[in-house]
Enzyme design. Structure first.
Site, short mmCIF file in Angstrom:
data_model
loop_
_atom_site.label_atom_id
_atom_site.label_comp_id
_atom_site.label_asym_id
_atom_site.label_seq_id
_atom_site.Cartn_x
_atom_site.Cartn_y
_atom_site.Cartn_z
N CYS A 60 47.41 48.51 41.41
CA CYS A 60 47.69 47.35 42.27
C CYS A 60 49.05 46.84 41.82
O CYS A 60 49.16 46.19 40.79
CB CYS A 60 46.64 46.27 42.13
SG CYS A 60 47.08 44.74 42.99
N CYS B 136 49.30 42.68 42.06
CA CYS B 136 48.55 41.77 41.17
C CYS B 136 47.64 42.60 40.28
O CYS B 136 48.13 43.31 39.40
CB CYS B 136 47.82 40.67 41.95
SG CYS B 136 46.81 41.20 43.34
N SER B 137 46.34 42.55 40.51
CA SER B 137 45.43 43.24 39.59
C SER B 137 44.16 43.68 40.29
O SER B 137 43.10 43.72 39.69
CB SER B 137 45.09 42.31 38.43
OG SER B 137 44.56 41.09 38.95
N CYS B 138 44.24 43.98 41.59
CA CYS B 138 43.06 44.35 42.36
C CYS B 138 42.39 45.57 41.73
O CYS B 138 43.05 46.56 41.42
CB CYS B 138 43.43 44.63 43.81
SG CYS B 138 44.07 43.15 44.62
#
Lengths: 222, 224
Positions: free
Chosen positions: B123, B126-128
């Protein structure tokens, strides 16, 4: 927004460093920060896209210099301040000085398991048919909006092929602004890595999930 | 317990490995500690947060939800052709049939590794990450080095993980920019014919389900 959070293709950050036997949290405050952020989501005073927008709009140097859960706490404070849930003075020492603001919800302990198990689907009905189908050639639009978007810089104005159609989903670009969910068709687009990077890549293909407003039909190649 | 193979090669220095999240000194750590404590007490006093809910949230993601969920999905796909077909056709449904649903796993897609194709998930924005099957993401997944390089130099990233793909394998990267969450279905290790699902699941590492690692080899069963 062309922020530092949009990192795809940036260079000079160094190697990826693994941690052996990494625990989910590295300090007790990280546990609490994680849980507070999820629990405050239960107030329904903001949505997921507004949360992401709050995190990525931190000043660039602060974003890069902060740990993950520091960013979460900064964004949570920002969201609460913007909506008047807390004041700066209250945040400074944790002492309540103003009455609480009524919120649409509170995440009660007995509801946590059900809320987590159910999740929050972003799929929504839409009245218009999908403009693209699998195999269609598309080009991503060149956009540089100063607000939240999920079209990374590295794949704007690039040619790709639709490889999946996922139905219609909440559109982050409007939802983050409080302008409604405005569901849009969501696709996975495959880009040949050389289309994105020229020869300076070791990837074969890169796939990006794109909402329909990010795409235009490819009429003829350049 | 580590979910990663003991055979992944030398790991970097532990403190360095914590890198981004541990760069702050002790005083800043205690500053965050004090700040979050103050925040929690304020939000509880205001009635925005039920303190018992916090404990349940932490317990859920610290002890219940983790890569053992995904490992069970992968092992079942290795032994059950019908399940494998369901997983590749509608991963959300197939994964839910094993009881894994919910937050950050609402819309799942499984990516099948083969002798010719290797998939890797990132991702960049962000941090999906697919919480329902892998739990919370490791620090490296959320870090600038991974997010920046995975889409342009995935082979270089794999070298950081001591993974070398065979010549001619196409490396496909998937950037989780929407709410679709990806689970890599790694190839079943050779020499595991007749193994139970449970034994097979013990070979499935977290990183092999992100695409930055491979499952453990069959001979690790006897190493324990």
């Amino acid at each position: 927004m062309n922020g530092v959070h949009d990192m795809g293709g940036m260079q000079n950050f160094g190697p990826v460093v693994r941690e052996h036997g990494e625990p989910p949290f590295h300090a007790d405050w990280e546990r609490r920060a994680f849980a507070l952020t999820l629990a405050m989501g239960g107030t329904r005073m903001w949505n997921l896209d507004q949360t992401r927008a709050a995190r990525e709009s931190l000043p660039p140097a602060q974003y890069l210099g902060s740990s993950y859960y520091q960013i979460w706490i900064e964004a949570l404070a920002k969201l609460m301040l913007e909506r008047g849930l807390v004041t700066r003075e209250e945040l400074a020492d944790g002492r309540m000085r103003s009455p609480p603001v009524p919120t649409p919800g509170v995440l009660a302990a007995e509801g946590v398991a059900a809320v987590l198990a159910q999740g929050k689907s972003t799929q929504r009905p839409i009245s218009t048919p999908a403009r693209f189908g699998i195999g269609d050639a598309v080009r991503t639009r060149v956009i540089n909006i100063a607000t939240h978007t999920r079209l990374p810089r590295y794949c704007r104005g690039k040619q790709g092929t639709i490889v999946a159609v996922h139905g219609s989903h909440v559109f982050p670009d409007t939802n983050a602004l409080g302008k409604g969910e405005q569901p849009q068709w969501l696709y996975t687009v495959r880009f040949d890595a050389v289309e994105l990077w020229g020869p300076d890549t070791t990837a074969g293909a890169v796939h990006v999930d794109c909402w329909e407003p990010y795409l235009e039909a490819l009429t003829r190649s350049r | 317990m580590s979910h990663d193979s003991p055979h992944e090669g030398d790991l970097h220095d532990h403190d360095q490995a914590r890198g981004h999240d541990r760069s702050q000194g002790g005083s800043e750590l205690s500053e965050m500690d004090a700040r979050v404590r103050a925040l929690e007490s304020l939000l509880v006093e205001k009635g925005y947060v039920d303190p018992a809910a916090l404990d349940i949230l932490i317990e859920t993601y610290e002890t219940k939800v983790g890569p053992h969920n995904g490992a069970r999905v992968v092992a079942k796909a290795w032994v059950d052709a019908d399940f494998r077909a369901r997983l590749l056709h509608d991963a959300t449904e197939a994964i839910a049939s094993l009881g894994y649903t919910g937050r950050q796993g609402e819309h799942m897609v499984a990516l099948e590794n083969t002798a010719r194709v290797h998939n890797m998930v990132v991702c960049t924005l962000c941090s999906c990450y697919p919480w329902s099957v892998l739990g919370l993401p490791p620090i490296w997944y959320k870090s600038a080095p991974y997010r920046s390089r995975a889409v342009i130099d995935p082979h270089g990233v794999l070298r950081d993980f001591d993974v070398m793909l065979a010549d001619g394998v196409e490396l496909r990267v998937w950037d989780s920019t929407a709410e679709i969450r990806y689970l890599v279905l790694p190839m079943r290790p050779a020499g595991t014919e007749g193994w139970s699902e449970e034994e097979l699941a013990s070979l499935v590492t977290r990183d092999s389900m992100i695409g930055t690692g491979l499952p453990k080899s069959a001979d690790t069963r006897h190493v324990a």
